[in-house]
Design a protein around this motif. Sequence first.
Motif, PDB file in Angstrom:
ATOM      1  N   ILE A   1     -19.866  15.845 -21.132  1.00 28.64           N
ATOM      2  CA  ILE A   1     -18.455  15.465 -21.193  1.00 28.64           C
ATOM      3  C   ILE A   1     -17.772  15.986 -19.934  1.00 28.64           C
ATOM      4  O   ILE A   1     -17.767  17.188 -19.673  1.00 28.64           O
ATOM      5  N   VAL A   2     -17.231  15.066 -19.155  1.00 24.89           N
ATOM      6  CA  VAL A   2     -16.589  15.411 -17.895  1.00 24.89           C
ATOM      7  C   VAL A   2     -15.217  14.756 -17.852  1.00 24.89           C
ATOM      8  O   VAL A   2     -15.064  13.596 -18.226  1.00 24.89           O
ATOM      9  N   ALA A   3     -14.205  15.500 -17.419  1.00 25.36           N
ATOM     10  CA  ALA A   3     -12.850  14.935 -17.323  1.00 25.36           C
ATOM     11  C   ALA A   3     -12.185  15.407 -16.044  1.00 25.36           C
ATOM     12  O   ALA A   3     -12.242  16.594 -15.708  1.00 25.36           O
ATOM     13  N   ASP A   4     -11.577  14.482 -15.316  1.00 25.26           N
ATOM     14  CA  ASP A   4     -10.803  14.853 -14.131  1.00 25.26           C
ATOM     15  C   ASP A   4      -9.465  15.449 -14.560  1.00 25.26           C
ATOM     16  O   ASP A   4      -8.779  14.897 -15.421  1.00 25.26           O
ATOM     17  N   GLU A   5      -9.090  16.547 -13.950  1.00 23.33           N
ATOM     18  CA  GLU A   5      -7.810  17.172 -14.256  1.00 23.33           C
ATOM     19  C   GLU A   5      -7.158  17.568 -12.944  1.00 23.33           C
ATOM     20  O   GLU A   5      -7.717  18.362 -12.179  1.00 23.33           O
TER      21      GLU A   5
END
Length: 310
Positions: A18-22
């Motif tokens: 699970i990868v998310a740009d922030e």
Amino acid sequence: MQTWLQQNNYTGNTAVAIVADEAQNDGTQYDNFYGVGDTGQGTTRHLPFVFSGPGILSGKTYTGNVGIDDMSPTFMYELGLPAPIDSRGQVISGFFSGAVTPTPTPSPTGTPSPTPTSTNTPSPTPTNTPSPSPTKTGTPSPTPTHTPPPTNTPSPPGNNLIVNGGFESSGNWVYSGTDHPARSSTQTHSGHYSLKVGFSSGQQGDSIGYQTVTIPSSAKHANLSFYYWPASNDSSTYGWQEADVIDSHGNVLQQLFQNTIHDRVWIQMTFVLSAYAGQTIGIQFLDHEESNGYSYYTYMYVDDVALTTS
């Protein structure tokens, strides 16, 4: 998702990431989305990262930095696939419990004579760390001339033909090149010693270690296996780790692999050498580096070398 995978018996062969740009900016028109515009007042980019699956440590928090370029080599490592040598990222070994053992795919060059069929399992070839800034202009060093190795007495099928494959003693291997290999206790796959091929700094040329064996003509199967632990901060133009099958005069019959990688973990390699039945061959480990006075290095440790026949 984890619950569904478990209910359907997929947890043993499925990894989930699970990868998310922030990212944020400071509200000014000068900063771009990642906060690194003209004013430099915005925040930097962050990448929350969750990784779960076979061989991945559970319930642990990794405190190191994970770059975008590290993700694809890490995913490919988990899948048992080779990563591109020229990738800027590297495998984050801290994610893994050790259950996943990569077996990199060798990259043979030229047409070997004879041409044995290799059946080693593909596995990741994690990438080398980008080279430092100085520009090197050295000319590749010539490969040193081998002294014809001694001929071993043929062993009956079923035996390990390699003597002292764990380097626990100082004999049975021949060392050559401008920088000779040496036994080391710094990194070991098993036992107390391994063989360090290449130097940690200042190497200029080849470092070579090899042992000759005679594969019995009656052998139907001949399988080579070994572990190596590579490190490099150079490019493949000037430095590489290599393993070969050579003849009694030091000529390369088959290049088993040639890499320039900085994994710093033990990697198992396996090859089928049945086509060499009835022949005397050498198993050679070679490290090449042209540091040219800069702080470049390429080296590897080798351990648990075995050539078994049946």
